[in-house]
Enzyme design. Structure first.
Site, PDB file in Angstrom:
ATOM      1  N   LYS A  66      34.540  12.488 -21.689  1.00  0.00           N
ATOM      2  CA  LYS A  66      35.779  13.088 -21.943  1.00  0.00           C
ATOM      3  C   LYS A  66      37.108  12.168 -21.614  1.00  0.00           C
ATOM      4  O   LYS A  66      38.042  11.488 -22.225  1.00  0.00           O
ATOM      5  CB  LYS A  66      36.161  14.499 -21.619  1.00  0.00           C
ATOM      6  CG  LYS A  66      35.099  15.597 -22.420  1.00  0.00           C
ATOM      7  CD  LYS A  66      35.256  16.923 -21.879  1.00  0.00           C
ATOM      8  CE  LYS A  66      35.106  17.020 -20.427  1.00  0.00           C
ATOM      9  NZ  LYS A  66      33.544  17.006 -20.081  1.00  0.00           N
ATOM     10  N   THR A 160      36.059  21.832 -19.923  1.00  0.00           N
ATOM     11  CA  THR A 160      34.534  21.853 -19.958  1.00  0.00           C
ATOM     12  C   THR A 160      34.535  23.580 -20.669  1.00  0.00           C
ATOM     13  O   THR A 160      33.321  23.888 -20.802  1.00  0.00           O
ATOM     14  CB  THR A 160      34.095  21.967 -18.850  1.00  0.00           C
ATOM     15  OG1 THR A 160      34.983  22.807 -17.668  1.00  0.00           O
ATOM     16  CG2 THR A 160      33.982  20.777 -18.132  1.00  0.00           C
ATOM     17  N   ARG A 219      27.233  10.480 -16.725  1.00  0.00           N
ATOM     18  CA  ARG A 219      27.650  10.241 -15.022  1.00  0.00           C
ATOM     19  C   ARG A 219      26.609  10.537 -14.146  1.00  0.00           C
ATOM     20  O   ARG A 219      26.620   9.655 -13.083  1.00  0.00           O
ATOM     21  CB  ARG A 219      28.751  11.408 -14.804  1.00  0.00           C
ATOM     22  CG  ARG A 219      29.065  11.427 -13.335  1.00  0.00           C
ATOM     23  CD  ARG A 219      30.370  12.549 -12.979  1.00  0.00           C
ATOM     24  NE  ARG A 219      31.635  12.077 -13.430  1.00  0.00           N
ATOM     25  CZ  ARG A 219      32.347  13.167 -14.147  1.00  0.00           C
ATOM     26  NH1 ARG A 219      31.956  14.383 -14.224  1.00  0.00           N
ATOM     27  NH2 ARG A 219      33.398  12.699 -14.627  1.00  0.00           N
TER      28      ARG A 219
END
Ligand code: ADP
Length: 342
Positions: A66, A160, A219
């Site tokens: 994002k 989220t 990530r």
């Protein structure tokens, strides 16, 4: 009760993100093809018209890109960007400087936008819709409200928990994109590209092994890659081979499905202590001596997604795949607690 936080290479916290690895342009972003295609069209059209891009909302689990996309958009538009975070904007006055300083067509990025207090959120409505805010000048009976025009800007929100956004805020975003988990090949491609950036040699087969353990999340892939690099450089010849990955992952307790020690302890407890379930979250949390919040936020989502666990109205139940994965005898042989699940 002690609170156990997940730390180490599987943590999804942003603090250890390496800005060096973050793609800066759409062309560097791997995966999310549909999202990128739609964004590229909107960005190109806004650029040609010389107008601010419509407000953009990204939602999806942590670590899926994002912030990365929010970084690429201003680069593609050739405009400046300012970063803010929902929880840090405690009152409307905290937001005012971001809005009044926004340059024409610039981007304001608000991370964790679902955590904006109600008053701040409401203050955003006119700013987003009419590019105008009301500010109070003076004090007491001298006080008066003036309407201050803003330069047209683009708000990019990331969350989220899209479900926690109020409808009036959500509806003010022209572009809403949901980011999904990545395929193995996409993660392997990210890992190979980032190995070059980190100046470490990564064997393509080793990249696949790391990708498998990354839970569909770039990530986590980056964090595992950094750990494999450290391991290769201090315990091996500096090259990340398949064997280096296996040894390095073994050392931090990450298994081939990407489960960490706490994930496995959760399943083992559910199976051994509670006969596979149904068991209540609180009961499992007490037995593990881990807070229920940690289990709910950081352990269960991946177990549910991996079809190792189901949540039923009567509690958590371990699925057949969990028994196989942990090499434990399936209850089918002794007693079937779940009826239809096996
Ligand atoms: P989020 O904001 O959704 O939590 P980030 O955008 O911070 O996630 O992504 C975490 C890291 O993962 C980034 O620093 C970047 O290195 C990497 N990453 C995320 N998405 C991609 C992608 N599509 N291609 C390449 N790297 C990515």
């Amino acid at each position: 009760m002690s609170r156990q936080k997940i730390i180490g290479p599987q943590a999804t916290s942003r603090s250890d993100d390496d800005p060096q690895l973050r793609p800066q342009r759409f062309a560097d972003v791997i995966g999310q093809r549909d999202v990128l295609e739609r964004l590229a069209i909107a960005v190109e059209a806004a650029r040609r018209r010389g107008e601010a891009l419509g407000h953009v909302l990204f939602d999806g689990p942590p670590g899926l890109g994002k912030t990365t996309l929010a970084t690429c958009i201003p680069n593609e538009l050739g405009v400046p960007v300012t970063y803010a975070s929902g929880p840090a904007l405690k009152a409307p006055r905290d937001l005012v400087p971001f809005l009044t300083n926004a340059e024409e067509r610039s981007v304001l990025f608000i991370d964790e936008i679902h955590r904006l207090p109600k008053a701040v959120e409401e203050y955003l409505y006119t700013a987003m819709e009419d590019f105008r805010i009301d500010i109070v000048l003076g004090e007491g009976i001298q006080a008066r409200t003036v309407s201050l025009p803003l330069k047209p800007f683009t708000l990019i929100g990331a969350t989220t928990r899209a479900g926690l956004l109020s409808a009036p805020l959500r509806d003010r975003f022209l572009i809403r994109e949901h980011l999904d988990f990545y395929e193995l090949d996409e993660l392997a491609a990210i890992l190979l590209r980032n190995a070059v950036k980190l100046q470490v040699q990564l064997d393509p087969e080793a990249a696949q092994l790391l990708a498998q353990r990354s839970r569909g999340t770039p990530r986590i892939a980056n964090n595992l890659l950094r750990w494999a690099r450290d391991y290769a450089q201090s315990r091996a010849a500096g090259v990340i081979t398949p064997q280096v990955v296996l040894d390095a992952m073994q050392m931090i307790g990450v298994d081939p499905l990407g489960l960490n020690r706490l994930d496995r302890r959760y399943l083992e407890t559910l199976i051994r202590v509670f006969g596979g379930g149904p068991a209540g979250l609180e009961a499992i949390a007490h037995t593990l001596n881990v807070s229920a919040d940690t289990l709910q936020d950081e352990v269960e989502p991946f177990l549910l997604r991996s079809e190792l666990l189901v949540r039923t109205p009567r509690g958590r139940v371990a699925l057949a795949k969990a028994y196989t994965h942990l090499n434990l005898p399936s209850p089918k042989d002794s007693h079937d607690t779940t009826g239809t699940l096996f």
